[in-house]
Design an enzyme around this catalytic site. Structure first.
Site, PDB file in Angstrom:
ATOM      1  N   HIS A 120      38.457  30.767  37.967  1.00  0.00           N
ATOM      2  CA  HIS A 120      39.774  31.229  38.420  1.00  0.00           C
ATOM      3  C   HIS A 120      39.979  32.637  37.835  1.00  0.00           C
ATOM      4  O   HIS A 120      40.896  32.871  37.060  1.00  0.00           O
ATOM      5  CB  HIS A 120      40.861  30.242  37.989  1.00  0.00           C
ATOM      6  N   GLU A 165      39.921  31.039  45.324  1.00  0.00           N
ATOM      7  CA  GLU A 165      40.249  32.215  46.132  1.00  0.00           C
ATOM      8  C   GLU A 165      39.272  33.380  45.981  1.00  0.00           C
ATOM      9  O   GLU A 165      39.637  34.446  45.477  1.00  0.00           O
ATOM     10  CB  GLU A 165      41.673  32.688  45.812  1.00  0.00           C
ATOM     11  N   ASN A 291      44.899  26.773  49.472  1.00  0.00           N
ATOM     12  CA  ASN A 291      46.038  27.339  48.747  1.00  0.00           C
ATOM     13  C   ASN A 291      46.923  28.016  49.784  1.00  0.00           C
ATOM     14  O   ASN A 291      46.483  28.935  50.475  1.00  0.00           O
ATOM     15  CB  ASN A 291      45.580  28.396  47.729  1.00  0.00           C
TER      16      ASN A 291
HETATM   17  C1  FCB Z   1      47.355  32.258  43.810  1.00  0.00           C
HETATM   18  C2  FCB Z   1      46.568  32.107  42.545  1.00  0.00           C
HETATM   19  C3  FCB Z   1      47.337  31.473  41.414  1.00  0.00           C
HETATM   20  C4  FCB Z   1      48.771  31.957  41.367  1.00  0.00           C
HETATM   21  C5  FCB Z   1      49.409  31.857  42.725  1.00  0.00           C
HETATM   22  C6  FCB Z   1      50.862  32.293  42.757  1.00  0.00           C
HETATM   23  O1  FCB Z   1      46.790  33.283  44.581  1.00  0.00           O
HETATM   24  O2  FCB Z   1      45.429  31.323  42.772  1.00  0.00           O
HETATM   25  O3  FCB Z   1      46.650  31.737  40.218  1.00  0.00           O
HETATM   26  O4  FCB Z   1      48.835  33.218  40.834  1.00  0.00           O
HETATM   27  O5  FCB Z   1      48.684  32.627  43.651  1.00  0.00           O
END
Ligand code: FCB
Length: 446
Positions: A120, A165, A291
């Site tokens: 992450h 991501e 996400n």
């Molecule tokens: C995502 C991220 C997470 C957080 C959210 C708001 O892109 O994965 O760490 O910052 O946004």
């Protein structure tokens, strides 16, 4: 009407290491690119850093107790790679391993299933110094790290997410420069995206080997891109944006290679793609993590406003504190599209949530009605996707508690739990109390 979820639906919350742990240089932890970036003046709002964050490294017992109080089934957290491997490869930190091992044990003890994200965004700085994600060797280092983590924790952890991501790691980190390591180079960004995907693909069988019976997946930031009008120019622009954000990752993961229209759009040599890479990247997955925060409404920049058709899609004026449009229907749309176009065996919502201001009452209670409304509508959209046939198995709210929101520092609060950064006191917001009732009822409650 009571909106209910299927039996066995997994209710969770998500966090990430750099955003909550603090202890940035304790017990032999190596420096990460986010340590370096946040220590660089001007990169983070208010000069904030993750040095202390939520001090979760020291307060994890209290945090697990809070999770238990919420009745959570699962907790998605990430491992800090440089806490395990201070130089990125080679020497292992026993203290780092112990930390995660104890956390996993405490979660299981509390009947909360650990879901580990390996990456992450906090690459060991030592690896960045050797080229970072634009260098192929970083993908090899990632597999060694995944191997170690799955060997040591895979007996107890059965839910693994390789990357969070990769679009954001590659494009915001190496092209837009708003995230660590803060570079602005398209060739670097494209190579980074490829090596992230390659590291992922190589790691999948390694994790499976070390953690029998494990479910292995990846978490992508996905969002529908709606043309602002039905004009050909807007539709082309929206499809291109979709290709950059969504298809660039979904297609190679699904054995379709990189989307040809976007390869052409970038117009770069892509000479980092070697024989066998695309096969490795397409390693079959047990699930895809989605996400979802908002959608994009796309207006062509090729055709002038005067020549273009009038806008017909106007974003909902309601926005979160991030400035992101509130668009719950987009969750239904993206889940359906991903399922019917790509057919992963299962889907999880691995992040969904919102930053909103809160009010602390005279009684010390923290009220956040906008977050409750946001989550309610998104959960309702998720049930519509399930009804349409989407194999959605679980939902992880972002986030357990307020934390370090990357370039925004502590100015944006996404937590169900309020964190007083002066005292590190945690207070369950109205949304946390509400989420506890949702979990208990397995339904969207008032
Ligand atoms: C995502 C991220 C997470 C957080 C959210 C708001 O892109 O994965 O760490 O910052 O946004």
């Amino acid at each position: 009407m009571k909106v209910t979820f299927p039996e066995g639906f997994i209710w969770g919350v998500a966090t990430s290491a750099y955003q909550i742990e603090g202890a940035w240089n304790e017990d032999g932890k190596g420096e990460s690119i986010w340590d370096r970036f946040s220590h660089t003046p001007g990169k983070i709002a208010n000069g904030d850093t993750g040095d202390v964050a939520c001090d979760h490294y020291h307060r994890w017992r209290e945090d697990v107790a809070l999770m238990k109080e919420l009745g959570l089934h699962a907790y998605r957290f990430s491992i800090s790679w440089p806490r395990l491997l201070p130089e990125g490869r080679g020497r292992v930190s026993a203290a780092g391993l112990d930390f995660y091992s104890r956390l996993v044990d405490a979660l299981l003890e509390a009947a909360i299933e650990p879901s580990i994200t390996l990456y992450h965004w906090d690459l060991p700085q030592a690896l960045q110094d050797q080229g970072g994600w634009p260098a192929r060797a970083t993908a090899e280092a990632f597999v060694e790290y995944a191997d170690l983590a799955a060997r040591r924790l895979g007996d107890r952890v059965k839910h693994w997410i390789t990357l969070n991501e990769p679009f954001v790691s590659a494009m915001v980190g190496y092209l837009e420069g708003r995230h660590a390591p803060g570079h602005s180079d398209l060739d670097e960004a494209l190579a980074a995206a490829h090596h992230l995907l390659l590291g992922h693909g190589w790691a999948v069988p390694v994790i499976r080997r070390n953690s029998p019976g494990a479910q292995v997946g990846i978490a992508l930031n996905l969002s529908g891109q709606t043309p602002a009008s039905p004009s050909a120019a807007d539709r082309a622009a929206a499809w291109q944006r979709d290709g950059v954000i969504n298809r660039w990752f979904l297609d190679p993961l699904s054995a379709r290679g990189y989307p040809a229209d976007i390869v052409q759009h970038y117009g770069r040599p892509m000479d980092f793609v070697q024989a066998g890479d695309l096969e490795a990247i397409a390693a079959p997955l047990d699930f895809l993590g989605v996400n979802y925060y908002t959608r994009g409404v796309v207006r062509s920049s090729v055709v002038s406003e005067a020549e273009n058709a009038p806008r017909t899609v106007l974003p909902n004026p309601e926005r979160t504190e991030m400035g992101w449009e509130v668009y719950p229907e987009g969750l239904y749309e993206i889940l359906g599209r991903v399922h019917f176009d790509y057919r992963f065996p299962a889907l999880y919502i691995t992040e969904n949530g919102a930053a909103y201001p809160h009010q602390i009452g005279p009684d010390g209670q923290v009220d956040d009605p906008l977050r409750v409304a946001f989550l309610k509508e998104h959960l309702a959209a998720a049930t519509r996707a399930i009804a349409a046939g989407v194999p959605l198995r679980g939902y992880f709210a972002w986030s357990l508690m307020d934390n370090f929101e990357w370039a925004h520092g502590y100015s944006k609060r996404f937590g169900l739990i309020y964190v007083d950064y002066q005292t590190q006191r945690r207070v369950l917001k109205t949304s946390a109390h509400w989420y506890r009732r949702v979990i208990a009822a397995n339904a969207v409650v008032d």
